[in-house]
Design an enzyme around this catalytic site. Sequence first.
Site, PDB file in Angstrom:
ATOM      1  N   SER A  53      96.061-114.661  -3.759  1.00 44.85           N
ATOM      2  CA  SER A  53      96.787-113.822  -2.840  1.00 44.85           C
ATOM      3  C   SER A  53      96.101-113.747  -1.346  1.00 44.85           C
ATOM      4  O   SER A  53      95.243-114.156  -1.319  1.00 44.85           O
ATOM      5  CB  SER A  53      96.999-112.226  -3.475  1.00 44.85           C
ATOM      6  N   ASP A 106      99.808-116.775  -3.597  1.00 47.84           N
ATOM      7  CA  ASP A 106     101.045-115.610  -3.850  1.00 47.84           C
ATOM      8  C   ASP A 106     101.406-114.830  -2.620  1.00 47.84           C
ATOM      9  O   ASP A 106     100.304-114.460  -1.970  1.00 47.84           O
ATOM     10  CB  ASP A 106     100.234-114.606  -4.940  1.00 47.84           C
ATOM     11  N   HIS A 107     102.640-114.497  -2.535  1.00 49.49           N
ATOM     12  CA  HIS A 107     103.008-113.945  -1.303  1.00 49.49           C
ATOM     13  C   HIS A 107     102.588-114.495  -0.095  1.00 49.49           C
ATOM     14  O   HIS A 107     102.141-113.727   0.798  1.00 49.49           O
ATOM     15  CB  HIS A 107     102.496-112.427  -1.317  1.00 49.49           C
ATOM     16  N   ASP A 110     107.138-115.270   0.994  1.00 48.05           N
ATOM     17  CA  ASP A 110     107.770-113.824   0.824  1.00 48.05           C
ATOM     18  C   ASP A 110     108.411-113.430   2.139  1.00 48.05           C
ATOM     19  O   ASP A 110     107.835-112.832   2.902  1.00 48.05           O
ATOM     20  CB  ASP A 110     106.754-112.948   0.225  1.00 48.05           C
ATOM     21  N   HIS A 113     104.755-103.752  -8.510  1.00 45.69           N
ATOM     22  CA  HIS A 113     103.279-104.109  -8.345  1.00 45.69           C
ATOM     23  C   HIS A 113     102.531-102.927  -8.551  1.00 45.69           C
ATOM     24  O   HIS A 113     102.682-101.657  -8.160  1.00 45.69           O
ATOM     25  CB  HIS A 113     103.121-104.502  -6.805  1.00 45.69           C
ATOM     26  N   GLY A 121     105.016-108.258 -10.524  1.00 44.76           N
ATOM     27  CA  GLY A 121     104.967-106.990 -10.812  1.00 44.76           C
ATOM     28  C   GLY A 121     105.260-106.712 -12.426  1.00 44.76           C
ATOM     29  O   GLY A 121     105.788-105.612 -12.934  1.00 44.76           O
ATOM     30  N   SER A 164     102.614-106.267 -15.042  1.00 46.43           N
ATOM     31  CA  SER A 164     101.777-105.872 -15.635  1.00 46.43           C
ATOM     32  C   SER A 164     102.148-104.695 -16.514  1.00 46.43           C
ATOM     33  O   SER A 164     103.241-104.049 -16.220  1.00 46.43           O
ATOM     34  CB  SER A 164     100.553-105.400 -14.808  1.00 46.43           C
ATOM     35  N   ASP A 191      98.364-109.187 -12.724  1.00 48.55           N
ATOM     36  CA  ASP A 191      97.368-109.029 -11.940  1.00 48.55           C
ATOM     37  C   ASP A 191      96.535-107.741 -12.353  1.00 48.55           C
ATOM     38  O   ASP A 191      95.581-107.619 -12.569  1.00 48.55           O
ATOM     39  CB  ASP A 191      97.550-109.124 -10.329  1.00 48.55           C
ATOM     40  N   SER A 192      97.428-106.712 -12.119  1.00 45.66           N
ATOM     41  CA  SER A 192      96.872-105.402 -12.378  1.00 45.66           C
ATOM     42  C   SER A 192      96.033-105.306 -13.769  1.00 45.66           C
ATOM     43  O   SER A 192      95.147-104.581 -14.018  1.00 45.66           O
ATOM     44  CB  SER A 192      97.659-104.312 -12.258  1.00 45.66           C
TER      45      SER A 192
HETATM   46  P1  13P Z   1     100.963-106.657 -11.291  1.00 46.10           P
HETATM   47  O1  13P Z   1     100.457-105.613 -10.080  1.00 46.10           O
HETATM   48  O2  13P Z   1     102.073-105.709 -12.013  1.00 46.10           O
HETATM   49  O3  13P Z   1      99.897-107.136 -11.956  1.00 46.10           O
HETATM   50  O4  13P Z   1     101.695-107.865 -10.665  1.00 46.10           O
HETATM   51  C1  13P Z   1     101.241-108.790 -10.024  1.00 46.10           C
HETATM   52  C2  13P Z   1     101.925-109.626  -9.177  1.00 46.10           C
HETATM   53  O5  13P Z   1     103.135-109.566  -9.261  1.00 46.10           O
HETATM   54  C3  13P Z   1     101.340-110.687  -8.305  1.00 46.10           C
HETATM   55  O6  13P Z   1     102.226-111.439  -7.355  1.00 46.10           O
END
Ligand code: 13P
Length: 330
Positions: A56, A93-94, A115, A189, A233, A235, A277-278
């Site tokens: 990211s 990512d993004h 993005d 996220h 998003g 997680s 990620d989270s």
């Molecule tokens: P989380 O925050 O739900 O893990 O999502 C991560 C994500 O979408 C990375 O692009």
Amino acid sequence: MISYKDLGLVNTKELFKKAIAGKYAIPAYNFNNMEQLQAIIQACVETRSPVILQVSKGAREYANQTLLRYMAEGAVQYAKELGYEIPIVLHLDHGDSFETCKSCIDMGFSSVMIDGSHFPYEENIELTRRVVEYAHKYDVTVEGELGVLAGVEDEVVAEKTIYTRPEEVEDFVSRTGVDSLAIAIGTSHGANKFKPEQCERLPDGRLVPPPLRFDILEEIEKRIPGFPIVLHGSSSVPPQYVEIINKYGGALKDAVGIPEEQLRKAATSAVCKINIDSDGRLAMTAKIREILATKPAEFDPRKYLGPARAELKELYKHKIINVLGSDNKA
Ligand code: 13P
């Protein structure tokens, strides 16, 4: 100009084709440091899963883009050393501008996300189309996004979800030439994906989030059949990690994620990349907090980062086997 092909990386094209046909999703795990990368590669080699390594904007600032790229190159060799060659994608990512995407492509990334979802529709198309035009010259795949996810991920912040409008997807995909499309169907996220008032509260205090909008996903699939869909998003915010974190001095209040059964269901559709990620952040933090609290004399980072890495590996394996279904697909 360095081609990702010379680094042993692959783009997402074949992986997504197989994932849609096989009704599973490829894990897209974010990494910022060595322990996270080791855990991801160990988990994927042990389960024989392909993997998308995500970098990211925050990761590039924290760890340095060049260093992360060399780490991904090292990961290809590391997987071989562990005894099994798995397909590895290095993905931005993004990506927030044409220049960022170009710089990643030029240094060996095999896939980028642009993005433009926060821009007006026509601007999103123009920016995405420009990135695709450049990326495809080098056989790099591109992910675009329509709709906006709520929540916080490093610098990507949005107050509320703007669901993807199915009536826009055909036009967006055909005019931009993207290889995959991230959509907003209610994932979000971060570790606090929903406000308590959006959820149902169970008698034991746990929150049940609103269900994902599978009706929107189905409508999108009807309009662009067989086209690779991405869920950001995703997680699940495992309660056991939240509990450990709070037990040892943390302050995570009303953290709630996407139930795993819903992600499992999504993985059997055209959703072929699921971003997580989270949950990794939570697993690491829980283990480190526990060790620092229970072994106060410990001061060797390997003594808490090592167990944190082992915990992460188990989490990633669990996702692969029980949620994404990408085990034995490498
Ligand atoms: P989380 O925050 O739900 O893990 O999502 C991560 C994500 O979408 C990375 O692009």
